[in-house]
Design a protein around this motif. Structure first.
Motif, PDB file in Angstrom:
ATOM      1  N   THR A  45       0.196  12.432 -13.029  1.00  0.00           N
ATOM      2  CA  THR A  45       1.503  12.431 -12.510  1.00  0.00           C
ATOM      3  C   THR A  45       1.247  12.565 -11.039  1.00  0.00           C
ATOM      4  O   THR A  45       2.262  12.018 -10.388  1.00  0.00           O
ATOM      5  N   THR A  46       0.732  13.377 -10.414  1.00  0.00           N
ATOM      6  CA  THR A  46       0.456  13.522  -8.974  1.00  0.00           C
ATOM      7  C   THR A  46       0.302  11.946  -8.314  1.00  0.00           C
ATOM      8  O   THR A  46       0.863  11.817  -7.391  1.00  0.00           O
ATOM      9  N   LEU A  47      -0.721  11.252  -8.911  1.00  0.00           N
ATOM     10  CA  LEU A  47      -0.764   9.703  -8.640  1.00  0.00           C
ATOM     11  C   LEU A  47       0.656   8.904  -8.347  1.00  0.00           C
ATOM     12  O   LEU A  47       1.111   8.317  -7.622  1.00  0.00           O
ATOM     13  N   LEU A  48       1.282   9.224  -9.832  1.00  0.00           N
ATOM     14  CA  LEU A  48       2.509   8.226  -9.979  1.00  0.00           C
ATOM     15  C   LEU A  48       3.675   8.905  -8.871  1.00  0.00           C
ATOM     16  O   LEU A  48       4.106   8.041  -8.520  1.00  0.00           O
ATOM     17  N   ARG A  49       3.632  10.362  -8.669  1.00  0.00           N
ATOM     18  CA  ARG A  49       4.613  10.697  -7.674  1.00  0.00           C
ATOM     19  C   ARG A  49       4.428  10.186  -6.211  1.00  0.00           C
ATOM     20  O   ARG A  49       5.083  10.107  -5.500  1.00  0.00           O
ATOM     21  N   ILE A  50       3.013  10.150  -6.097  1.00  0.00           N
ATOM     22  CA  ILE A  50       2.556   9.557  -4.670  1.00  0.00           C
ATOM     23  C   ILE A  50       3.148   8.199  -4.557  1.00  0.00           C
ATOM     24  O   ILE A  50       3.564   7.710  -3.719  1.00  0.00           O
ATOM     25  N   LEU A  51       2.748   7.203  -5.504  1.00  0.00           N
ATOM     26  CA  LEU A  51       3.200   5.714  -5.659  1.00  0.00           C
ATOM     27  C   LEU A  51       4.604   5.654  -5.426  1.00  0.00           C
ATOM     28  O   LEU A  51       5.234   4.668  -4.835  1.00  0.00           O
ATOM     29  N   ALA A  52       5.426   6.580  -6.330  1.00  0.00           N
ATOM     30  CA  ALA A  52       6.791   6.487  -6.143  1.00  0.00           C
ATOM     31  C   ALA A  52       7.552   7.163  -4.910  1.00  0.00           C
ATOM     32  O   ALA A  52       8.690   7.304  -4.701  1.00  0.00           O
ATOM     33  N   ALA A  53       6.795   7.536  -4.082  1.00  0.00           N
ATOM     34  CA  ALA A  53       7.146   8.061  -2.782  1.00  0.00           C
ATOM     35  C   ALA A  53       7.820   9.310  -2.939  1.00  0.00           C
ATOM     36  O   ALA A  53       8.860   9.775  -2.184  1.00  0.00           O
ATOM     37  N   LEU A  54       7.544  10.037  -3.974  1.00  0.00           N
ATOM     38  CA  LEU A  54       8.222  11.474  -4.190  1.00  0.00           C
ATOM     39  C   LEU A  54       7.204  12.454  -3.680  1.00  0.00           C
ATOM     40  O   LEU A  54       7.523  13.706  -3.668  1.00  0.00           O
ATOM     41  N   ALA A  55       5.988  12.279  -3.277  1.00  0.00           N
ATOM     42  CA  ALA A  55       4.854  13.125  -2.904  1.00  0.00           C
ATOM     43  C   ALA A  55       4.112  12.485  -1.795  1.00  0.00           C
ATOM     44  O   ALA A  55       4.017  11.199  -1.924  1.00  0.00           O
ATOM     45  N   ARG A  56       3.551  13.130  -0.894  1.00  0.00           N
ATOM     46  CA  ARG A  56       2.906  12.382   0.211  1.00  0.00           C
ATOM     47  C   ARG A  56       1.432  12.785  -0.106  1.00  0.00           C
ATOM     48  O   ARG A  56       1.027  13.832  -0.478  1.00  0.00           O
ATOM     49  N   PRO A  57       0.410  11.518   0.254  1.00  0.00           N
ATOM     50  CA  PRO A  57      -0.922  11.762   0.043  1.00  0.00           C
ATOM     51  C   PRO A  57      -1.397  12.642   1.352  1.00  0.00           C
ATOM     52  O   PRO A  57      -1.008  12.680   2.415  1.00  0.00           O
ATOM     53  N   THR A  58      -2.221  13.181   1.026  1.00  0.00           N
ATOM     54  CA  THR A  58      -3.079  14.228   1.948  1.00  0.00           C
ATOM     55  C   THR A  58      -3.957  13.235   3.023  1.00  0.00           C
ATOM     56  O   THR A  58      -3.758  13.378   4.286  1.00  0.00           O
ATOM     57  N   SER A  59      -4.258  12.234   2.293  1.00  0.00           N
ATOM     58  CA  SER A  59      -4.919  11.002   3.230  1.00  0.00           C
ATOM     59  C   SER A  59      -5.236   9.894   2.455  1.00  0.00           C
ATOM     60  O   SER A  59      -5.146   9.798   1.215  1.00  0.00           O
ATOM     61  N   GLY A  60      -5.626   8.843   2.883  1.00  0.00           N
ATOM     62  CA  GLY A  60      -5.867   7.711   2.346  1.00  0.00           C
ATOM     63  C   GLY A  60      -4.690   6.650   2.414  1.00  0.00           C
ATOM     64  O   GLY A  60      -3.661   6.876   3.147  1.00  0.00           O
ATOM     65  N   THR A  61      -4.914   5.493   1.898  1.00  0.00           N
ATOM     66  CA  THR A  61      -3.732   4.368   2.116  1.00  0.00           C
ATOM     67  C   THR A  61      -3.173   4.043   0.897  1.00  0.00           C
ATOM     68  O   THR A  61      -3.775   4.052  -0.181  1.00  0.00           O
ATOM     69  N   VAL A  62      -2.057   3.891   0.746  1.00  0.00           N
ATOM     70  CA  VAL A  62      -1.230   3.396  -0.420  1.00  0.00           C
ATOM     71  C   VAL A  62      -0.015   2.432   0.004  1.00  0.00           C
ATOM     72  O   VAL A  62       0.640   2.593   0.998  1.00  0.00           O
ATOM     73  N   ILE A  64       2.508  -0.544  -1.186  1.00  0.00           N
ATOM     74  CA  ILE A  64       3.116  -1.290  -2.656  1.00  0.00           C
ATOM     75  C   ILE A  64       3.779  -2.583  -2.117  1.00  0.00           C
ATOM     76  O   ILE A  64       4.903  -2.435  -1.229  1.00  0.00           O
ATOM     77  N   GLY A  65       3.389  -3.917  -2.668  1.00  0.00           N
ATOM     78  CA  GLY A  65       4.354  -4.872  -2.111  1.00  0.00           C
ATOM     79  C   GLY A  65       4.165  -5.132  -0.841  1.00  0.00           C
ATOM     80  O   GLY A  65       4.959  -5.755   0.002  1.00  0.00           O
ATOM     81  N   GLY A  66       2.940  -4.531  -0.044  1.00  0.00           N
ATOM     82  CA  GLY A  66       2.721  -4.952   1.388  1.00  0.00           C
ATOM     83  C   GLY A  66       3.318  -3.771   2.274  1.00  0.00           C
ATOM     84  O   GLY A  66       3.194  -3.867   3.224  1.00  0.00           O
ATOM     85  N   TRP A  67       4.112  -2.835   1.777  1.00  0.00           N
ATOM     86  CA  TRP A  67       4.660  -1.862   2.351  1.00  0.00           C
ATOM     87  C   TRP A  67       4.000  -0.541   2.316  1.00  0.00           C
ATOM     88  O   TRP A  67       3.323  -0.304   1.172  1.00  0.00           O
ATOM     89  N   ASP A  68       3.518   0.175   3.349  1.00  0.00           N
ATOM     90  CA  ASP A  68       2.865   1.373   3.267  1.00  0.00           C
ATOM     91  C   ASP A  68       3.597   2.562   3.139  1.00  0.00           C
ATOM     92  O   ASP A  68       4.676   2.788   3.348  1.00  0.00           O
ATOM     93  N   LEU A  69       3.084   3.486   2.375  1.00  0.00           N
ATOM     94  CA  LEU A  69       3.541   4.891   2.185  1.00  0.00           C
ATOM     95  C   LEU A  69       2.553   5.926   3.068  1.00  0.00           C
ATOM     96  O   LEU A  69       1.654   5.526   3.194  1.00  0.00           O
ATOM     97  N   PRO A  70       3.385   6.701   3.507  1.00  0.00           N
ATOM     98  CA  PRO A  70       4.545   7.260   3.401  1.00  0.00           C
ATOM     99  C   PRO A  70       5.510   6.553   4.238  1.00  0.00           C
ATOM    100  O   PRO A  70       6.763   6.855   4.109  1.00  0.00           O
ATOM    101  N   ALA A  71       5.165   5.984   5.436  1.00  0.00           N
ATOM    102  CA  ALA A  71       5.944   5.203   6.450  1.00  0.00           C
ATOM    103  C   ALA A  71       7.078   4.393   5.944  1.00  0.00           C
ATOM    104  O   ALA A  71       8.336   4.647   6.665  1.00  0.00           O
ATOM    105  N   GLU A  72       7.035   3.641   4.869  1.00  0.00           N
ATOM    106  CA  GLU A  72       7.933   2.573   4.747  1.00  0.00           C
ATOM    107  C   GLU A  72       8.483   2.796   3.256  1.00  0.00           C
ATOM    108  O   GLU A  72       8.739   2.138   2.380  1.00  0.00           O
ATOM    109  N   ALA A  73       8.851   4.321   3.091  1.00  0.00           N
ATOM    110  CA  ALA A  73       9.034   4.862   1.731  1.00  0.00           C
ATOM    111  C   ALA A  73      10.499   3.941   1.010  1.00  0.00           C
ATOM    112  O   ALA A  73      10.518   3.668  -0.053  1.00  0.00           O
ATOM    113  N   SER A  74      11.427   3.901   1.824  1.00  0.00           N
ATOM    114  CA  SER A  74      12.453   3.076   1.428  1.00  0.00           C
ATOM    115  C   SER A  74      12.438   1.783   1.009  1.00  0.00           C
ATOM    116  O   SER A  74      13.095   1.019  -0.027  1.00  0.00           O
TER     117      SER A  74
END
Ligand code: ADP
Length: 242
Positions: A45-62, A64-74
């Protein structure tokens, strides 16, 4: 070189001093259906919440479709449909009213909302009940409405967190059918489940999360359904997924 629509690199998520994800790497190609298994508390669930931009990673890159989280959440959210084991619908509103609310939230053009809502409600088999309030729906109908909401804006990626929880056999069979359809429509699907057999039947690929990393990762064709429970035990050290 990567064609992955979901790209996760060295993802770490820590709650207090408790590391849940410990340098997790995962790439999911566009159009793939990936089932993610793992014991309770392993961080699905933690992983899915991070992918869904509902939680922030402590570190690392995420990405989706070329957009970076958490910077480009919308931008990321615009490409995602999310279904959890809680339907998160408004009980006192009808299906149509619920979807109208989300159509506005997703910024669908006003002139297209009605048609789009009808199309998704037909798709999930709820059109006849469109004007009934959600509190009169069975659990299975609520889950189908949650999927209608998730595909309303035609997202490229669906994230499903234990969507079968609380469904009886008939409702689960309907959900199977529906997920096959949305997968065939070319969407990328990442689903967590405790149901090994179902996870195997639906997916192109099976991964197991254990000790904060992807500990097992194979195409479904390479894994016999009958051997999956033993493999799961081997990888996780636990007998059942619950
Ligand atoms: P799973 O979905 O695989 O059962 P979770 O992602 O829900 O696992 O939880 C992984 C671990 O992270 C658990 O130990 C859980 O207690 C912890 N955890 C999850 N969310 C939080 C939070 N918001 N605050 C503190 N700990 C959390």
């Amino acid at each position: 070189m990567t064609h992955a629509i979901i790209e996760v690199g060295k993802l770490v998520k820590t709650f207090g001093v408790n590391p849940v994800l410990r340098g997790l790497d995962l790439d999911v190609p566009r159009g793939q259906f990936l089932t993610l298994l793992g014991p309770n508390g392993s961080g699905k669930t933690t992983l899915l919440r991070i992918l869904a931009a509902l939680a922030r990673p402590t570190s690392g890159t995420v990405r989706i479709g070329g957009w970076d989280l958490p910077a480009e959440a919308s931008q990321v959210r615009a490409q995602l449909g999310v279904v959890s084991h809680l339907p998160l619908l408004y009980d006192t509103l009808t299906a149509t009213e619920n979807l109208m609310f989300f159509a506005r939230l997703y910024d669908l053009p006003a002139g297209e909302r009605g048609d789009r809502i009808e199309a998704v409600l037909r798709r999930v088999g709820l059109w006849r009940r469109a004007n009934d309030v959600v509190q009169t729906y069975s659990r299975g109908m609520q889950q189908r409405l949650a999927i209608a909401r998730a595909i309303l804006h035609d997202p490229a990626v669906l994230l499903l967190d234990e969507p079968y929880t609380g469904l009886d056999q008939d409702a689960a069979a309907l959900l199977d059918e529906l997920l096959r359809e949305v997968a065939i429509a070319g969407r990328t699907v990442l689903m967590t489940t405790h149901d090994l057999r179902r996870g195997h039947a639906l997916a192109d690929r099976i991964a197991i999360l254990s000790r904060g990393k992807i500990a097992f990762d194979r195409l479904t064709d390479e894994v016999e359904a009958d051997t999956l429970p033993a493999l799961y035990t081997d990888v996780t050290g636990t007998v059942t997924t619950r």
